[in-house]
Design an enzyme around this catalytic site. Sequence first.
Site, mmCIF file in Angstrom:
data_model
loop_
_atom_site.group_PDB
_atom_site.id
_atom_site.type_symbol
_atom_site.label_atom_id
_atom_site.label_comp_id
_atom_site.label_asym_id
_atom_site.label_seq_id
_atom_site.Cartn_x
_atom_site.Cartn_y
_atom_site.Cartn_z
ATOM 1 N N GLN A 154 0.807 -1.215 0.000
ATOM 2 C CA GLN A 154 0.000 0.000 0.000
ATOM 3 C C GLN A 154 0.840 1.264 0.000
ATOM 4 O OE1 GLN A 154 -1.580 -1.036 4.109
ATOM 5 N NE2 GLN A 154 -1.593 1.205 4.249
ATOM 6 N N HIS B 171 -5.401 -0.943 11.629
ATOM 7 C CA HIS B 171 -4.887 -1.540 10.404
ATOM 8 C C HIS B 171 -5.662 -2.816 10.083
ATOM 9 C CE1 HIS B 171 -1.852 -2.080 7.326
ATOM 10 N NE2 HIS B 171 -1.460 -3.246 7.801
ATOM 11 N N ASN C 296 0.147 -9.142 5.272
ATOM 12 C CA ASN C 296 0.121 -7.698 5.397
ATOM 13 C C ASN C 296 0.121 -7.058 4.012
ATOM 14 O OD1 ASN C 296 0.217 -5.141 6.586
ATOM 15 N ND2 ASN C 296 1.760 -5.743 8.076
ATOM 16 N N CYS D 258 -5.123 0.132 3.729
ATOM 17 C CA CYS D 258 -5.020 -1.274 4.120
ATOM 18 C C CYS D 258 -6.354 -2.004 4.031
ATOM 19 C CB CYS D 258 -4.471 -1.390 5.531
ATOM 20 S SG CYS D 258 -5.579 -0.746 6.803
#
Length: 444
Positions: free
Chosen positions: A63, A363, A385, A69
């Site tokens: 990102q 997040h 992630n 996110c």
Amino acid sequence: MHSLEQNFTDKLYAAYEANPKYAALENAISHNGLLVSLEKRSSAVDNTPVFSIDLTKDKVSNQKASGRCWMFAALNTFRHKMISDFQLEDFELSQAHTFFWDKYEKSNWFLEQILATVDLELTSRKVKFLLDTPQQDGGQWDMVVSLFEKYGVVPKAIYPESVSSSNSRELNQMLNKLLRQDAQILRELVKDGVDPSTLQVKKEELLQEIFNFLAMNLGLPPRRFDFSYRDKENHFHSENNLTPQEFYRKYVDLHLDDYVSIINAPTADKPYGRSYTVEMLGNVVGSKPVRYLNVEMDRLKELAIAQMQAGETVWFGSDVGQSSNRKAGIMDKGIYDFTSSMDLHLTQDKAGRLDYSESLMTHAMVLTGVDLDEDGRSKKWKVENSWGDKVGNKGYFVASDAWMDQYTYQIVVRKEFLSAEELVAYEAEPIVLAPWDPMGALAK
């Protein structure tokens, strides 16, 4: 009130100097930094990246310097399915496409909220809440669902990244400047007594200006496009003149109404087994409001495990910076030893951290695996992630089970995994939380 007297400060000096451990720590921390000096070796040993359920090793997305996110996590769950269904390699959906429409919709949402609060003073908490941050990059699951349902999705190759999508600070600064100005224009028009039709015409003029600004920064989104690819067997596939909505229905083919948001908020004001929504939280006017079901943490983990056992990854929201080593990709409640080293006792529980603004969801990521013991209980979790492949294990992180308990606040699972009682509770009239409630935090 009591001021700090010199004799009291002298006592503090004496107590510090009497403990030789503090001098050793002073040397270590001042040269190496706080967390590096206190990291426990056992944390890496206990959180090796090996899992009994491991659903994907797809390349991790990035990102970059943006707060997207929540979009990346949702689109990652989609692309895992597409990679499997169509035998693709290294495929991503366009996060910038969703980003454009989110900015556009959030601008309209803000202006509508300004009009809805026009009778309130500028100094009221709700108006100040709106003007403090007219819009930002962050969001929640139900908000991204609203975008997918209205605007569909496109491959990243069709609508690639721009400087402003990868590093959104300047775009956000200018867009918020425009929106605050627009808020003043609309409030003053109402104060001057203009009729509703004139007010709507002016709002549409302002939205045209915002649309133009977004298109010049991010690119004009495609209305139709051609899609072609080669699968892992090198077979060529091509389809022409698709709309983003048609592409979503054919290639993603997920019914988002089948998914619900489950939270764990153990605060006294949020009883378990109840549904909740947040006032003034959203992006697409006219879409379904954000809704959660609050359950105990053990049940939240059971639901996440059930979905992964069925072969599907799980969108989840957490406070990613707590007890976390970004470079190593380890999130572990005991990763840093503050107690035996510095004599610091961190005693706040999860509820206390929420109530006292020490923690909230910051997040969104994707659970792609879990390590279960012989009784089916979770020991550690595999996390995809969206910070690229230079951190963690090629971008994948490990979360200890204790870390999940303390710092995970939300997951998204299919309704089929809920009990009948839970489903009734989810569908019940939700309790409305204040706009600034921690469960209204936006993942970035």
